[in-house]
Motif scaffolding. Structure first.
Motif, mmCIF file in Angstrom:
data_model
loop_
_atom_site.group_PDB
_atom_site.id
_atom_site.type_symbol
_atom_site.label_atom_id
_atom_site.label_comp_id
_atom_site.label_asym_id
_atom_site.label_seq_id
_atom_site.Cartn_x
_atom_site.Cartn_y
_atom_site.Cartn_z
ATOM 1 N N ASP A 118 60.837 40.576 36.918
ATOM 2 C CA ASP A 118 61.810 41.496 37.518
ATOM 3 C C ASP A 118 61.161 42.840 37.856
ATOM 4 O OD1 ASP A 118 64.195 42.458 38.509
ATOM 5 O OD2 ASP A 118 64.879 43.209 36.553
ATOM 6 N N GLY A 119 60.124 42.770 38.660
ATOM 7 C CA GLY A 119 59.428 43.990 39.054
ATOM 8 C C GLY A 119 58.686 43.805 40.358
ATOM 9 N N TRP A 120 58.065 44.899 40.803
ATOM 10 C CA TRP A 120 57.412 44.919 42.121
ATOM 11 C C TRP A 120 55.901 45.085 41.970
ATOM 12 C CZ3 TRP A 120 60.182 44.076 46.543
ATOM 13 C CH2 TRP A 120 61.578 44.125 46.428
ATOM 14 N N ILE A 121 55.183 44.302 42.779
ATOM 15 C CA ILE A 121 53.730 44.447 42.892
ATOM 16 C C ILE A 121 53.451 45.185 44.200
ATOM 17 C CG2 ILE A 121 51.511 43.265 43.094
ATOM 18 C CD1 ILE A 121 52.756 40.926 41.550
ATOM 19 N N LEU A 122 52.683 46.269 44.110
ATOM 20 C CA LEU A 122 52.328 47.055 45.298
ATOM 21 C C LEU A 122 50.998 46.553 45.854
ATOM 22 C CD1 LEU A 122 54.502 48.733 43.870
ATOM 23 C CD2 LEU A 122 53.193 50.793 44.409
ATOM 24 N N PHE A 139 47.570 54.270 45.341
ATOM 25 C CA PHE A 139 48.464 53.405 44.573
ATOM 26 C C PHE A 139 49.368 54.232 43.649
ATOM 27 C CE2 PHE A 139 45.806 49.372 45.064
ATOM 28 C CZ PHE A 139 46.814 48.678 45.712
ATOM 29 N N PHE A 140 48.781 55.240 43.021
ATOM 30 C CA PHE A 140 49.567 56.069 42.094
ATOM 31 C C PHE A 140 50.650 56.829 42.850
ATOM 32 C CE2 PHE A 140 50.402 59.469 39.009
ATOM 33 C CZ PHE A 140 50.467 58.737 37.835
ATOM 34 N N PHE A 141 50.302 57.307 44.042
ATOM 35 C CA PHE A 141 51.299 58.002 44.875
ATOM 36 C C PHE A 141 52.449 57.054 45.209
ATOM 37 C CE2 PHE A 141 52.962 59.246 49.058
ATOM 38 C CZ PHE A 141 53.274 60.572 48.835
ATOM 39 N N TYR A 142 52.119 55.822 45.617
ATOM 40 C CA TYR A 142 53.158 54.838 45.918
ATOM 41 C C TYR A 142 54.007 54.543 44.674
ATOM 42 C CZ TYR A 142 50.245 53.769 50.030
ATOM 43 O OH TYR A 142 49.517 53.842 51.187
ATOM 44 N N TYR A 151 62.920 51.757 40.784
ATOM 45 C CA TYR A 151 62.430 50.389 40.701
ATOM 46 C C TYR A 151 61.209 50.303 39.793
ATOM 47 C CZ TYR A 151 65.533 49.877 44.689
ATOM 48 O OH TYR A 151 66.636 49.887 45.504
ATOM 49 N N ARG A 152 61.008 49.129 39.241
ATOM 50 C CA ARG A 152 59.943 48.920 38.259
ATOM 51 C C ARG A 152 58.686 48.391 38.947
ATOM 52 N NH1 ARG A 152 59.315 44.227 34.459
ATOM 53 N NH2 ARG A 152 57.857 44.890 32.832
ATOM 54 N N VAL A 153 57.564 49.074 38.707
ATOM 55 C CA VAL A 153 56.272 48.628 39.236
ATOM 56 C C VAL A 153 55.536 47.871 38.138
ATOM 57 C CG1 VAL A 153 54.036 49.351 40.161
ATOM 58 C CG2 VAL A 153 56.124 50.569 40.844
ATOM 59 N N ILE A 154 55.104 46.637 38.437
ATOM 60 C CA ILE A 154 54.431 45.808 37.421
ATOM 61 C C ILE A 154 52.986 45.481 37.787
ATOM 62 C CG2 ILE A 154 56.569 44.775 36.576
ATOM 63 C CD1 ILE A 154 55.910 42.321 38.315
ATOM 64 N N GLY A 155 52.551 45.845 38.983
ATOM 65 C CA GLY A 155 51.167 45.514 39.329
ATOM 66 C C GLY A 155 50.713 46.156 40.623
ATOM 67 N N PHE A 156 49.392 46.128 40.797
ATOM 68 C CA PHE A 156 48.753 46.700 41.992
ATOM 69 C C PHE A 156 47.679 45.734 42.473
ATOM 70 C CE2 PHE A 156 50.026 49.925 38.985
ATOM 71 C CZ PHE A 156 50.739 50.845 39.743
ATOM 72 N N LYS A 157 47.723 45.379 43.748
ATOM 73 C CA LYS A 157 46.727 44.453 44.283
ATOM 74 C C LYS A 157 46.210 44.970 45.627
ATOM 75 C CE LYS A 157 48.285 40.271 41.901
ATOM 76 N NZ LYS A 157 48.674 38.844 42.012
ATOM 77 N N LEU A 158 44.942 44.723 45.841
ATOM 78 C CA LEU A 158 44.256 45.192 47.052
ATOM 79 C C LEU A 158 43.623 44.017 47.779
ATOM 80 C CD1 LEU A 158 42.886 47.527 48.776
ATOM 81 C CD2 LEU A 158 40.980 47.355 47.155
ATOM 82 N N ASP A 181 41.802 41.833 45.032
ATOM 83 C CA ASP A 181 41.495 42.496 43.770
ATOM 84 C C ASP A 181 42.789 42.873 43.072
ATOM 85 O OD1 ASP A 181 38.576 42.705 43.725
ATOM 86 O OD2 ASP A 181 38.829 44.000 45.476
ATOM 87 N N ASP A 182 42.968 42.386 41.860
ATOM 88 C CA ASP A 182 44.081 42.835 41.032
ATOM 89 C C ASP A 182 43.586 44.047 40.244
ATOM 90 O OD1 ASP A 182 46.083 43.277 39.175
ATOM 91 O OD2 ASP A 182 46.528 41.154 38.913
ATOM 92 N N VAL A 183 44.040 45.224 40.621
ATOM 93 C CA VAL A 183 43.555 46.452 39.997
ATOM 94 C C VAL A 183 44.557 47.007 38.979
ATOM 95 C CG1 VAL A 183 42.108 47.065 41.976
ATOM 96 C CG2 VAL A 183 44.460 47.889 41.885
ATOM 97 N N THR A 184 45.483 46.144 38.549
ATOM 98 C CA THR A 184 46.513 46.589 37.599
ATOM 99 C C THR A 184 45.905 47.123 36.311
ATOM 100 O OG1 THR A 184 47.998 44.887 38.497
ATOM 101 C CG2 THR A 184 48.620 45.915 36.397
#
Length: 509
Positions: A118-122, A139-142, A151-158, A181-184
């Motif tokens: 139940d979260g969002w990957i940017l 990513f941090f700005f987003y 909304y809940r952020v659960i991950g960051f991918k490039l 790249d999963d940079v979470t």
């Protein structure tokens, strides 16, 4: 309205803070306020040619997520923001999410909803080969925008480019060309650093909101490294705008800031005790107005030059989406060369050039064939920063092995004509610390790139890529081809003029 955002309680317009403004603030507080407060216009940072390939690159990235809707950019930004908001509320993954929280606005390449957590990957899509700090900051700005909206952020991918990918022809296979790249975990481990940057950023904004921002080249942290790159010296160094000279010193870096703080404003004002040997050469040349010329070093440098000499310059494209088989992303592909050949005994200068105008085919084989025919055997070859010319020939000969013998016969004949200027064996005060051909040539001749339509290599790269992408009319194509030849010709002719100048000075001394 007019790109402004208005507060709920007052009709006071606020300039939206974008990701690029946030990144600008982390590099220089002065620059952030100069742009945000509309004291100056935001400088154009668009790179030559990048957008020519962006559409195709974006399609490759989107192809990894079939069926995902896109928020198209609209002239009415409110419509895009509203559509993105609806997707977020309905927990629907979507491309091009347009976000706004308070006075912050941003566009995320992909917002991916994960039902299980139940979260969002940017996601961010970048046509680059390596991960830079600015990507993590972006990513941090987003994240701040998304979390600010509740909304809940659960991950960051490039998604970026696999630079070792070798194109074999046909359609580019996404699974081989693209890297995910999963940079979470990295974002989590560096959260403290990012949070500290964000808090400093908020303080920067608050300082501006409290009144007129106190611009200072030295006191505000961070600030730009050099007064020469300052967006507005009249604000950041009021009354000391002319003190740029101390930043022209070679290898001065942060030392120049200390000199500036100590009140040094010109070459002659900096004490010799604080200068390196190279910097002392610069100072002496600027103070005397005379050219520094190291006779011994230059005599040794030119001691093995043949009687006839060649001056070679290539122009190339380096697309991040490979066009020709057996090429990699960002690899330089030659399409044009200019070759001046000077016979010293007869004082005869001959010019040879080849421009590959068959835009649907790989230019490398034709370039190599013509160069092999045009370049006399056994003569010295001058290039400026010759690593580039040698690499192009070597890589082309590797793909077309019939030219390996040609490459073997010439690779030891190259001499880098940039070397004397890098080493300061010769220095003209008009160079102002620089050692590029564009800066050097007007100092020692009547020639200059200033009058050309194409004045730098990046623009030449861009113009030829425009031809390949068929973004020109037939009339414009003819003009661009002529401009490319003229630009490349002046580069190799400029090398000849510089070499003759060195010879004449050595013969007189």
């Amino acid at each position: 309205m007019n790109g402004k955002i208005y507060t709920n309680s007052f009709d006071i317009p606020l300039t939206p803070i974008t990701k690029s403004l946030y990144l600008q603030a982390l590099k220089c507080q002065n620059a952030f306020h100069l742009i945000h407060d509309e004291v100056i216009q935001k400088p154009n940072t668009a790179s030559f040619g990048g957008y020519l390939e962006w559409g195709d690159y974006l399609s490759l990235c989107k192809g990894l997520f079939p069926g995902t809707p896109t928020v198209e950019k609209s002239t009415n930004r409110e419509e895009s923001i509203e559509l993105s908001s609806n997707y977020l509320k309905q927990k629907i993954s979507h491309f091009g999410s347009q976000l706004r929280f308070e006075n912050f606005v941003g566009s995320v390449e992909l917002m991916e909803y994960e039902k299980e957590r139940d979260g969002w990957i940017l996601w961010d899509f970048r046509p680059i080969g390596s991960i830079k700090q600015d990507i993590l900051r972006s990513f941090f700005f987003y994240q701040k925008l998304v979390e600010g909206l509740g909304y809940r952020v659960i991950g960051f991918k490039l998604i970026r480019i696999q630079t070792k990918f070798v194109y074999k022809g046909g359609e580019i296979p996404s699974e081989e060309y693209l890297l995910i790249d999963d940079v979470t975990s990295r974002m989590e481990s560096e959260f403290g650093v990012r949070e500290e940057e964000w808090n400093l950023f908020l303080q920067t904004i608050q300082t501006g909101n409290e009144g007129s921002f106190p611009y200072s080249f030295l006191e505000n942290k961070p600030s730009c490294r050099s007064l020469k790159t300052c967006l507005s010296p009249s604000h950041c160094a009021k009354g000391k705008e002319s003190a740029k000279e101390v930043f022209d010193y070679r290898d001065s870096s942060e030392l120049a800031k200390q000199w500036f703080q100590s009140g040094y404003s010109s070459y002659e004002s900096v004490p010799d005790s604080e200068l390196s040997p190279i910097q002392k050469i610069q100072k002496e040349s600027h103070c005397s107005g005379k050219v520094h010329f190291d006779t011994a070093a230059l005599s040794q440098y030119l001691s093995n030059v043949t009687k006839s000499v060649a001056f070679l310059d290539f122009e190339s494209i380096n697309p991040y989406l490979p066009i020709y088989p057996e090429t990699k992303p960002f690899q330089h592909i030659p399409y044009l060369y200019s070759l001046h050949i000077w016979d010293q005994e007869t004082d005869t200068l001959t010019h040879k050039t080849y421009l590959h105008d068959d835009l649907g085919s790989d230019p490398r084989k034709n370039v190599m064939e013509h160069l092999q025919n045009d370049l006399p055997k056994g003569i010295t070859i001058f290039s400026f920063n010759d690593f580039f010319e040698k690499l192009i020939i070597q890589e082309s000969a590797t793909v077309f092995p019939e030219y390996l013998e040609f490459w073997d016969s010439i690779k030891s004949m190259f001499i880098d004509l940039a070397l004397p200027f890098k080493k300061l064996w010769i220095y003209h005060p008009g160079q102002n610390g620089k050692a590029s051909l564009k800066e050097i040539l007007p100092c020692f001749s009547d020639e200059s790139h200033f009058g050309l339509t194409i004045r730098e290599g990046q623009d030449a790269n861009y113009q030829y890529l425009r031809l390949i992408k068929k973004q020109v009319t037939a009339e414009e194509k003819k003009r661009v081809l002529e401009d490319l030849i003229a630009y490349c010709k002046l580069d190799s002719y400029g090398l000849f003029l510089i070499y003759r100048m060195l010879q004449k000075r050595l013969s007189v001394i």
